[in-house]
Scaffold this active site. Structure first.
Site, PDB file in Angstrom:
ATOM      1  N   HIS A 167     -10.693   2.333  -0.744  1.00  0.00           N
ATOM      2  CA  HIS A 167     -10.828   1.900   0.649  1.00  0.00           C
ATOM      3  C   HIS A 167     -11.608   0.583   0.619  1.00  0.00           C
ATOM      4  O   HIS A 167     -12.662   0.447   1.228  1.00  0.00           O
ATOM      5  CB  HIS A 167     -11.507   2.976   1.506  1.00  0.00           C
ATOM      6  CG  HIS A 167     -10.790   3.220   2.793  1.00  0.00           C
ATOM      7  ND1 HIS A 167     -11.418   3.560   3.951  1.00  0.00           N
ATOM      8  CD2 HIS A 167      -9.471   3.151   3.102  1.00  0.00           C
ATOM      9  CE1 HIS A 167     -10.516   3.713   4.914  1.00  0.00           C
ATOM     10  NE2 HIS A 167      -9.340   3.467   4.427  1.00  0.00           N
ATOM     11  N   HIS A 216       0.819  -1.202   0.000  1.00  0.00           N
ATOM     12  CA  HIS A 216       0.000   0.000   0.000  1.00  0.00           C
ATOM     13  C   HIS A 216       0.859   1.261   0.000  1.00  0.00           C
ATOM     14  O   HIS A 216       0.550   2.228  -0.683  1.00  0.00           O
ATOM     15  CB  HIS A 216      -0.916  -0.029   1.234  1.00  0.00           C
ATOM     16  CG  HIS A 216      -1.949   1.031   1.245  1.00  0.00           C
ATOM     17  ND1 HIS A 216      -3.122   0.921   0.530  1.00  0.00           N
ATOM     18  CD2 HIS A 216      -2.002   2.228   1.857  1.00  0.00           C
ATOM     19  CE1 HIS A 216      -3.846   2.005   0.723  1.00  0.00           C
ATOM     20  NE2 HIS A 216      -3.197   2.814   1.522  1.00  0.00           N
TER      21      HIS A 216
END
Lengths: 242, 754
Positions: B98, B52
């Site tokens: 998300h 990430h």
């Protein structure tokens, strides 16, 4: 004579700038922003409590904002007969502060609703509705979670009797029913005034349809119905009465 | 002098593995540190080297994106990209995923996704003025879909509405590949003066480092690591790693930051997003080539007994790290105090090239800044075409009976417009405040792209987020290019010229060669299209490991393209609104390849078939079609325009008849004949097509403009009446279509009225 207005800014207000823009840039009203921690208001003709999520709507919409320092001055302004206008969260704050009767509950569908709605003008003998005629339909957007108006039966009877219900939601088929589709308001109440007719509250946002460019697709993208309500208030402020 | 580190927690191979670091990555860590790390340091490496934060699988490929252009003021590498939109204004925008948090806890996951992207935008010095979202759910009838749809939509609404930022558009796809891994991509665009950009630099040795905003708790510890892992059946046990949002605090933080930006007190600022205090401190020091000392005892805390490990890794929301000009600390405290927010000096910029973390008077971490970035693992993951690619791309149309003219075609049309992937999205956007801030010129459902006016200017900005994952799955390069082409086409349909793009690349596990192949090809397609349309990538996000068990999501590289309209008063929607308008097609009605049913909604939603090879984008044709449309809107000739995309000709015409909320529907009658199959004419999804409507008097102007641009033009028919008619093939009432379309979404997902 230049009309003057104050827009109160609470933490979480989000239509404060929109109200300022319409008053100041569209209607030429000399407008000041007043932070909620102020204990006094400037000497103005009109006080606007804008929409938004004051204090995040925590506890209950408007329930905390009404304890902001500035509210004491707002109450004094209103009690002295000064024009006071609450839109959406501003309406909720005015009911919490006891300046308008009733309460705004969660929408019947328990969801936030943002869309154009039609409201019918009930009486034109108020500053807010003076630029309309009873029976006029206005297209104005709503955007709220807690817009279901409720009040006890005796007070509702008094409001109706004294012509304080100024705006009612109209169902899509053009009928006004007791329970309008958009949020379940009692007697389809969309906007009211106090008995002295100087304090106004409504859930729909007239500032959102005061300029054709952003007034939405109604009337072929030329919807400025909200402007008529503001013009009524400004005219009353300029002329010293409704 | 180097401090003494006492490891009361032994760093075992198991502990290293729990932190998501491979043995090889741990060896790199030892090379950087030249000693065994402390637990805090291990935690810091774990998040900084997570997929990430480090983009370790994707970075080598992202370099192929075009990132420069005449309008670009800030390209990738900052909190958000910035482009110049004229009249002294610029816009900052970015899209972020998300996904995993939203699957585990849909309301909070989606809400904090919105909160995070808004912070990314306002850290640049911009006031957020519009949001979009791109959502992918599993099959509409999957047992979890209803719960996820309701939670995600309510979560997005609650955050955006409270922030007072209008959510003006988006897209939704249903596909079984998302059953165990939904995608929630949030886009926000903010407005700033072109000369007023703030950046994340920790510059000026001796300057104070300040922590502003909400207090730190234990929420979200290791969120970035979770986002870099695949799901298993115990995904829901990860719920404590999902952050909890407080939009009210973020609204205060936004106003306080904008007040700060109006002064010259702030040297650099960054959102504490994924990996919180860790990534913000390291990234700011890295950009400036400096070091930092952080004293964790000074960090405002809302939980008791937080460890330094938790303080460094917490992803508590609504926090920012900023570097102030020395001597302005008290003035900054005063600004945040007005908004009832903490602002505390927690450290200082140094020239050490290290981030040193103090806690309880001891140094608990001391890590060199540059190497943690430079030495971060970077993988050239092997990639290879999926073994079933040939099968994916072979579409046997002989197995699908062509639709017959008349009643069968009308039935198919009614069914298709109400299909889950095409039905009205009003149930969703009614829950979003899409008008606050008085900027919204084209509302959701009203046009192909959202349009927002700029203050004190005739200009407007338009934006659209798009991706058709079925096309990407069938041919990643063509599908990637198609996503950008569609976004640009959507902008053309409201009259806007593209100026910049953001992306959110959602894929499965990059350690699988076929997923990596999809990723690489999609990037090629997007890069090629961004070049062709002059819409460089200025910001973006990569989300990998979107899979559960061994099911990967369909490759979903969502793109958001932003464009400029010179005269926003001329922007048009898609609704015909009146009878007597001429309707014409820019582009060719049917492509030559006969491939327009590949990956179509018609086959996916009505036949549960997703196969074939979608047509390639003909960039020259696209540019001619889009340019013609844009110019005809600018000259005031075209009164309605709509791109032919999913659902093809019938869907396009039907939506123009409906016109969106608050518009009176009007019918249309056109003449058109199929080259071959009727279903292909009616429901095929060839790119490069736009329907336009104009007054018959303006016919000559339309012809001249099309000719000047080399754009194919076919006059199809006229608006009027209450029916949608395509020659002798289809004749159906607009009311029947509208009622199927109007509540098809709620019907498919089993939702109540909103």
């Amino acid at each position: 004579m230049t009309v003057t207005a104050a827009v109160v800014v609470f933490p979480g207000s989000n239509c404060d700038e929109d109200c300022r823009h319409v008053l100041s840039d569209v209607l030429d009203v000399s407008t000041q922003m007043v932070w909620h921690k102020e204990s006094a208001l400037p000497d103005v003709d009109l006080v606007v409590l804008p929409g938004g999520f004051s204090y995040g709507d925590y506890l209950r919409s408007g329930a905390i904002a009404r304890f902001s320092p500035v509210m004491k001055a707002v109450v004094e302004h209103a009690r002295a007969g000064g024009l006071t206008f609450g839109i959406c969260n501003g309406f909720q704050i005015l009911t919490e502060a006891g300046l308008l009767p009733g309460a705004l509950r969660h929408n019947r569908g328990l969801k936030f609703v943002c869309q154009d709605v039609t409201v019918r003008v009930q009486h034109s003998d108020s500053a807010l509705t003076s630029r309309a005629v009873a029976g006029d339909d206005l297209i104005i957007p709503v955007a709220h979670n807690e817009g279901c108006y409720y009040v006890g039966p005796e007070i509702l009877e008094r409001l109706e009797g004294e012509g304080q219900v100024l705006l009612r939601y109209v169902d899509p088929d053009g009928e006004v029913r007791g329970q309008a589709a958009v949020n379940g308001s009692l007697a389809a109440v969309a906007g009211i005034c106090n008995s002295a007719r100087n304090v106004f509250g409504m859930m729909p946002h007239p500032e959102r349809c005061s300029e054709a460019l952003v007034g939405g697709p109604a009337y072929g993208s030329k919807n400025t119905d909200g402007r008529r309500l503001f013009e009524g208030l400004v005219a009353a402020a300029a002329g010293g009465g409704a | 002098m180097s401090p003494e580190f006492h490891n009361n927690v032994p760093i075992t191979p198991e502990l290293v593995a729990e932190h998501g670091l491979s043995p090889d990555e741990y060896d790199r860590l030892l090379d950087v540190m030249e000693r065994e790390p402390t637990l805090v340091e291990l935690g810091i490496f774990s998040v900084m080297w997570s997929e990430h934060c480090s983009y370790k699988s994707s970075r080598v490929h992202l370099g192929r994106f075009p990132t420069d252009g005449p309008h670009v003021l800030q390209g990738p590498g900052e909190n958000a990209g910035v482009v110049d939109v004229g009249d002294g204004w610029a816009v900052a925008f970015k899209m972020e995923s998300h996904n995993h948090p939203s699957f585990i806890e849909p309301f909070q996951g989606a809400a904090t996704g919105v909160g995070g992207i808004m912070r990314d935008v306002f850290t640049m010095g911009a006031r957020p003025i519009a949001s979009l979202n791109s959502l992918r759910f599993g099959a509409p009838d999957h047992p979890k879909t209803k719960y996820l749809v309701e939670g995600v939509v309510a979560g997005i609404g609650s955050y955006g509405n409270c922030m007072g930022v209008p959510t003006v558009g988006g897209e939704v796809t249903f596909d079984p590949s998302y059953n165990g891994n939904i995608l929630v991509n949030a886009f926000t665009l903010g407005l700033l003066k072109a000369d007023g950009i703030f950046r994340g630099f920790a510059s000026g040795v001796g300057n104070p480092v300040m922590y502003v905003g909400a207090k730190t708790g234990r929420d979200g510890v290791h969120g970035a690591t979770m986002a870099s892992d695949t799901f298993d059946d115990e995904a829901e046990q990860k719920r404590p790693t999902v952050q909890v949002g407080d939009p009210f605090t973020e609204k205060l933080l936004l106003e306080a930051c904008l007040e700060l930006f109006a002064t010259d007190y702030c040297v650099g600022i960054q959102d504490m997003g994924a990996a919180g205090l860790t990534s913000s401190s390291f990234e700011m020091a890295d950009r400036a080539g400096t070091g930092l000392i952080l004293d964790l005892d000074k960090v405002p805390q809302r939980a008791e007994h937080l460890t330094p490990y938790e303080l460094m890794l917490s992803e508590s929301q609504e926090r920012m790290l900023l570097v102030a000009r020395k001597g302005t600390e008290q003035a900054i405290v005063d600004i945040f105090d007005k908004w009832d927010l903490d602002a505390v000096v927690v450290g200082e910029v140094t020239d050490s090239g290290e981030v040193a973390v103090l806690w309880g008077g001891e140094t608990v971490a001391q890590i060199p800044v540059a190497p943690i970035g430079d030495e971060a693992p970077r993988y050239e993951r092997p990639y290879a075409a999926p073994t079933d690619l040939e099968q994916r791309q072979s579409l046997d149309l002989s197995a699908i009976i062509d639709v017959a003219p008349g009643a069968p075609a009308a039935d198919a049309a009614v069914k298709l417009v109400g299909a889950p992937n095409l039905a009205s999205r009003q149930w969703i956007y009614r829950q979003y405040d899409h008008m606050v801030r008085l900027g919204t010129v084209i509302r959701p459902g009203e046009g192909d792209a959202a349009v927002i006016r700029l203050p004190d200017s005739d200009r407007g900005v338009a934006m659209s987020v798009d991706c058709n994952p079925r096309l990407v799955w069938l041919d990643p390069q063509r599908g990637g290019a198609a996503a950008v082409a569609e976004s640009c086409r959507n902008l053309a349909c409201v009259g806007a010229q593209p100026v910049g793009t953001t992306d959110c690349l959602n894929f499965g596990n990059p350690e699988r060669a076929e997923v990596m192949w999809e990723f690489v090809r999609a990037i090629d397609g997007i890069a090629e299209a961004c070049r062709a349309f002059g819409a460089p990538i200025v910001s973006g996000n990569v989300s990998l490991y979107n899979e559960t068990g061994d099911v990967s999501v369909k490759p979903t590289p969502s793109v958001g393209v932003v464009g400029v309209i010179e005269d926003v008063h001329r922007a048009v929607g898609m609704g015909f609104r009146e009878a007597g308008l001429q309707v014409a097609l820019l582009g060719e009605l049917e492509g030559v390849e006969g491939a327009s049913l590949a990956g179509s909604v018609y086959l996916a939603d009505l036949f549960e078939v997703c196969a074939g090879r979608p047509p390639a984008i003909d960039f020259e044709r696209e540019l001619a079609v889009q340019g013609t449309c844009r110019r005809l809107i600018a000259s005031g000739v075209v009164r309605a325009a709509h791109d032919l995309g999913e659902g093809g000709l019938v869907m396009g015409l039907a939506e123009m008849c409906f016109g969106g909320p608050g518009v009176n529907p009007v019918g249309v009658r056109i003449e058109a004949n199929p080259l071959g199959r009727l279903d292909q004419l009616l429901f095929g999804e060839d790119p490069g097509r736009i329907l336009v409507a104009y007054r018959p008097d303006d016919g000559a102007a339309v012809e001249a403009e099309a000719k000047a641009n080399g754009c194919p033009l076919t006059v199809l028919g006229m608006t009027g009446g209450g029916r949608l008619v395509v020659g002798a093939h289809l004749d159906v009432s607009v009311d029947a279509l509208a009622s199927s379309w109007g509540n098809g979404f709620e019907r498919a997902v089993g939702l109540g009225a909103s």
